[in-house]
Design a protein around this motif. Sequence first.
Motif, short mmCIF file in Angstrom:
data_model
loop_
_atom_site.label_atom_id
_atom_site.label_comp_id
_atom_site.label_asym_id
_atom_site.label_seq_id
_atom_site.Cartn_x
_atom_site.Cartn_y
_atom_site.Cartn_z
N ILE A 335 47.63 41.10 28.73
CA ILE A 335 46.36 41.51 29.30
C ILE A 335 46.20 43.00 29.03
N GLU A 336 44.98 43.37 28.73
CA GLU A 336 44.70 44.78 28.43
C GLU A 336 45.13 45.65 29.58
N LYS A 337 45.30 46.90 29.27
CA LYS A 337 45.71 47.84 30.30
C LYS A 337 44.69 47.81 31.43
N PRO A 338 45.14 47.37 32.59
CA PRO A 338 44.17 47.26 33.68
C PRO A 338 43.84 48.63 34.26
N ARG A 339 42.60 48.83 34.55
CA ARG A 339 42.26 50.11 35.12
C ARG A 339 41.75 49.97 36.54
N ALA A 340 40.97 48.90 36.74
CA ALA A 340 40.20 48.91 37.98
C ALA A 340 40.59 47.79 38.91
N SER A 341 40.06 47.85 40.08
CA SER A 341 40.19 46.73 41.00
C SER A 341 38.80 46.37 41.51
N ASN A 408 30.78 46.27 37.52
CA ASN A 408 30.61 47.12 36.35
C ASN A 408 31.86 47.35 35.53
N THR A 409 32.89 46.54 35.72
CA THR A 409 34.06 46.62 34.85
C THR A 409 34.24 45.27 34.17
N PRO A 410 34.43 45.27 32.86
CA PRO A 410 34.71 43.98 32.22
C PRO A 410 35.96 43.36 32.83
N VAL A 411 35.97 42.07 33.03
CA VAL A 411 37.11 41.44 33.71
C VAL A 411 38.44 41.68 33.01
N GLN A 412 38.37 41.95 31.70
CA GLN A 412 39.59 42.23 30.94
C GLN A 412 40.33 43.43 31.50
N TYR A 413 39.59 44.33 32.12
CA TYR A 413 40.20 45.57 32.58
C TYR A 413 40.49 45.58 34.07
N ILE A 414 40.30 44.48 34.72
CA ILE A 414 40.60 44.44 36.15
C ILE A 414 42.05 44.01 36.31
N GLU A 415 42.71 44.69 37.21
CA GLU A 415 44.13 44.42 37.44
C GLU A 415 44.32 42.98 37.93
N ALA A 416 45.33 42.31 37.38
CA ALA A 416 45.49 40.86 37.58
C ALA A 416 45.48 40.45 39.03
N SER A 418 44.35 41.98 41.63
CA SER A 418 43.06 42.24 42.26
C SER A 418 42.06 41.15 41.89
N LEU A 419 42.12 40.70 40.62
CA LEU A 419 41.21 39.66 40.17
C LEU A 419 41.51 38.35 40.89
N ARG A 420 42.80 37.98 40.96
CA ARG A 420 43.14 36.70 41.59
C ARG A 420 42.77 36.70 43.05
N LYS A 421 42.97 37.83 43.70
CA LYS A 421 42.65 37.87 45.12
C LYS A 421 41.14 38.01 45.33
N GLY A 422 40.53 38.77 44.43
CA GLY A 422 39.12 39.07 44.62
C GLY A 422 38.18 37.92 44.29
N VAL A 423 38.61 37.08 43.38
CA VAL A 423 37.77 35.95 43.01
C VAL A 423 38.43 34.68 43.54
N GLY A 424 37.77 34.02 44.44
CA GLY A 424 38.34 32.81 45.01
C GLY A 424 37.60 31.60 44.46
N ILE A 425 38.35 30.52 44.29
CA ILE A 425 37.69 29.34 43.75
C ILE A 425 37.92 28.14 44.66
N VAL A 426 36.87 27.40 44.90
CA VAL A 426 36.99 26.18 45.68
C VAL A 426 36.67 25.02 44.75
N GLN A 427 37.67 24.15 44.54
CA GLN A 427 37.45 23.04 43.62
C GLN A 427 37.12 21.77 44.37
N GLN A 428 36.58 20.82 43.64
CA GLN A 428 36.07 19.67 44.35
C GLN A 428 37.13 18.70 44.81
N ASP A 429 38.11 18.41 43.96
CA ASP A 429 39.13 17.48 44.42
C ASP A 429 40.42 18.23 44.61
#
Lengths: 595, 581
Positions: A335-341, A408-416, A418-429
């Motif tokens: 993963i690219e060098k993460p800069r942001a959260s 305003n940060t491409p997801v490639q540059y968000i620290e891993a 922070s991304l996993r915690k910041g984006v939550g997913i609810v799946q159907q099954d």
Amino acid sequence: MNQENEVPKKLNFQVLMRLLAYTRAYPKLLLQGGVLLLLSTFAEVSAPILVKTFLDDYVMPGYFPTSDLALLAGLYIVLHLLSALTGYMKSMRFNRVAFSIVRTIRAQVFATVTRKSLDYFDHRPTGSLVSRITNDTEAIKELFVQVLPVFIQNIVLIIGIFIAMAYLDWRLMLVCLFFLPTVTGVMVLYQRLSTPRFHRARSVLSRINASLNESIQGMKIIQLMNQQKRFNQDFTGTSMDHYAARMANVRMDGMLLRPMVDLLKILTLGGLLMYFGWSSLNGVVEIGVMYAFINYLTRVTEPVVEMTQRLSLLQQAIVAGDRVFTILDDGVETIEKPRASLSHGEIFFDHVSFSYDGKKDVLSNIHHRIRPGQFHAVVGHTGSGKSTLMSLLLRFYAPRRGNVMIDNTPVQYIEANSLRKGVGIVQQDPFIFAGSVRENICLGDDYSQAQIEAAAKQANIHDFITTLPEGYDTWMSERGANLSTGQRQLLTLARTLVHEPKVLILDEATANIDSETEAVIQKALNALRGKITIFAIAHRLSTIQDADEIVVLHQGQIVQKGDHRSLMADEGLYRHMYELQQRSDDFDALEVSAT
Amino acid sequence: MNVFFALGWYFKLQWRKYATAITLFVLVDLLEMSLPLITGLIIDSVVSRTLTTQSLVGYGVLIVGIAIAVYILRFLWRITLFSASFYLAELMRQRLYHHLTRMAPGFFQKYRTGDLMARATNDISAVEMAAGEGVLSAIDGLMTSIFVLTIMTFIIDWKLTLIALLPFPIMAWFFKTIGSRLHNSFRDAQERFSELNDRVQESIAGIRMIKSFGREKAEDVAFLEIADRAAEANMSVAKTDSLYDPAIFLTVGTSYFLCVSAGGYMVYTGDLTLGMLTSFTMYLGYLIWPMFAYGWLMNIAERGGAAWNRISQLLEVSSPVPDTGTVTGVTSPDISIAIDRFQYPDTDAVALYDIDLRVPAGQTLGVVGHTGSGKSTLLHLLMRHYDGPETQIAISGVKLQDYQLSALRDAMAIVPQDAFLFTATIAENIAMGCPDAEIADIRRAADIADIDADIMSFRDSYETLVGERGVTLSGGQKQRIAIARALLLDAPILILDDALSAVDVGTEQRILRHLRDARKGKTTVIVSHRLTAVEHADQILVLHQGHQSETGKHRALINADGWYKRLYEYQTLERAVESGK
């Protein structure tokens, strides 16, 4: 699949060395094992010398002093016990090393595979990946359990026997020495000649099995086309090929393996007896020595045969090792060098285009912004690209053109993290596993009771949990059988909310939801708007009627945008989709009612 | 041991080979057993100083002669015995295959591919082992023990034999206990390995969830737990397995000790010569192999017996549809179907009832209905996969049961729902039913199925390899190849079982148009979910919950304002949505 059957003619020493290098982590155990091995071999090999002494110094002259004999007998017994005991302890040491190494390799491969980027999995069938981690490591295990110890033990034993022989009578030892290089030569020849035959037999067997498998699956067609006779004939032909290949193997085994080794052994025995007899004609000889030599000779053949038989295991282990190392060397997802959260949860698809195969665009020029706290939905028929949007947001893939941005940060540059915690997913099954409610919400991470309850309240399930016999500690059965579907869905919503995401993705995989679940989700989504950015990928249009904005996708492009009311007012795709779903419900109801 | 009785027919069949092999064993054993005696004689003649150069050379030649003879005989018995057991394996494979080709599709629902494959591979191997190695261990082991014990007792000294043999029962006991413990720990290790497999399978299948929740570390921990358990189970096996060597070593060592002590004393008292003592010790060594062989034999016999049962059971299953008809050809392809009621065997639910229609020769029948309405069942009956006492289907006035099955199959060309392609070229797949077809005919059939253009655009066109090891085709392409395959047969009746589901409506209409032109005078039955496929049919049958609910031509059904009309409108709307309108 063909790869599984190809075995190189030569042993890949590089891979072998690399596998052996794993033993470096266990110097103490190996040292102990080595010492025990030497002790055990020494004890084993010394016993016939005692017998020789008994025969030559006591039986032949007819001289039986009890104390001497008692000492001799005692020594014999002690040596035997010593050999058995040290032998056992040595095995345990070597085995422990072997199993630890395998465990290490397994852990490494597993950790590497699970961290590879998603497209690694797209082109590899699950079965073959599983095979690498389980079956291939099992083959490597055989190297350390069956091949290495046997080789080391047997070589040490053979050396030990020859040393003992030399100690007794170096000339007789030379007679036996004829045996060793000859038998090694025969084994090498055997290996070279038998390997291609062995593989030929295996590949014919593969063909038989593949043919059988295919015929079973396509039997209906074979019968419909009246082709049974032809297929039978073909199969019989392949089957007889297999017979011929195996007979070629047996002939090779019969000529060069055990019978040959036995032949050499008998000839050596003959040689020993001839030398013995001839020396006796010219002088005095010690019978005991003869006895001991015969004893040693019987012990030297088996180790050689054992080693030869292990050679194919060695080869398989190396091939497996090669495959495993390829996986390890290919590395993990970088993963690219993460800069942001992540902080607010503003999503922006900036002219995003994406293609899986590089030829056909699955998403074209998607341009859309979702402000923090808003509730947007994306709808479209199968193949419109909805799930791909989600994959891009979760950074499973990178867009070919354009950028997927959060805050305003491409997801490639968000620290891993922070991304996993910041984006939550609810799946159907969702997957509810056997564990407590708390465990199902936390998924192994550490959260305080306050955090857990807050999430449950947000998901509208806290009140229900408190009615359960043990509250948050109540045990859930596998797949959550003791909850209704709606409650299961809310539980997984809590699971996602507990890590306080700024963005919530709702992934509605199919249109098959019962009305209870639908209502429950709608209520929860409405409660969350304004606090979290919600991005719902919907199949059922009724779920997302209240969204602030709905994006209609068709074949990867945005064709309509607006809220439900304005979209229904237009005579367009959205309205037709909505009508279609209404009618589909009518049909289902009709079938059910006619029962 | 039952497996040896079960294989009696084969032993009888191959009696010459087995008799030869056994004779060879016996000869090999006799020759080998003479070696210790010869050794003993040589030693004794040295001790008593009666050895001459002549006799020494004589002994030398004898030994070399025995060595060579034994080598040749060993080679021969291996070839003889294993040629018999390998042949058995192939024979069973061929029988199994032949049997499978005679089973109706219902059989393959009951016996899954994985199960059948296991029987065809592992089980056949196990039976082969019994017929080969099993016979070897049983007879050779027996012969060896008898010869050795006889010589030891009668030629050398029975007292010494008794003494030296004292530890052997203990060794047998060791084998038994270690063996059964090993068996159990081995089973445990297998189960742990299975668990490991399942866990990895789950993780990889759920990789998306792992990534989206960032659960890589947690998965590692869970995996390691199971890997550790597997390692422990393996250690258990190793612990038990490592007991074998010491156990044998100790008992054999004790035996030798007793033998040498008692024997040494007897040499001293003159009851035994040194040469005979040496021979005796060598014979003792020969007794170890039969002990191993016995344990191994039990193992092989048990597995072979279980495997044989599984295979026999499979071979005894008979086809649900007896082939007793005599009529060999269809005169005119008109079909009449009268079903009062039909249930699948072993079920209570009625799958079809009250169906009565006739399809005159040369007409097209469309069959539609919701999922589970009985469309596939109707086809199964038409293709005679099942017989029903209250069903009566006739072609050309002759009941299906009165036709020979092969004649029936020749009369009907079917395009099934799942278009299965074999690992072969496209041309071979299309020509599956007519292997000798010319390429021109193949291309004509492909053209009607609207796939010729696609095939020609491939690099190897008709020689392109498809199937498991070949190129992957799209669903629509596979279906069209399956249609071409059926068309090539040019059968009087063509049945399309939802065979156009993966192609778009435009292609579908094109294919149907080609079919209408190419099949004048022949009967066609089209089963479809999509109503557009049956719009032009001469007759449409609407099935609902297993019975005939509407019939007629398209126009009439639309006017009837029933289920058909509603579905038609729904599908029209659906098409609009799919194309983005």
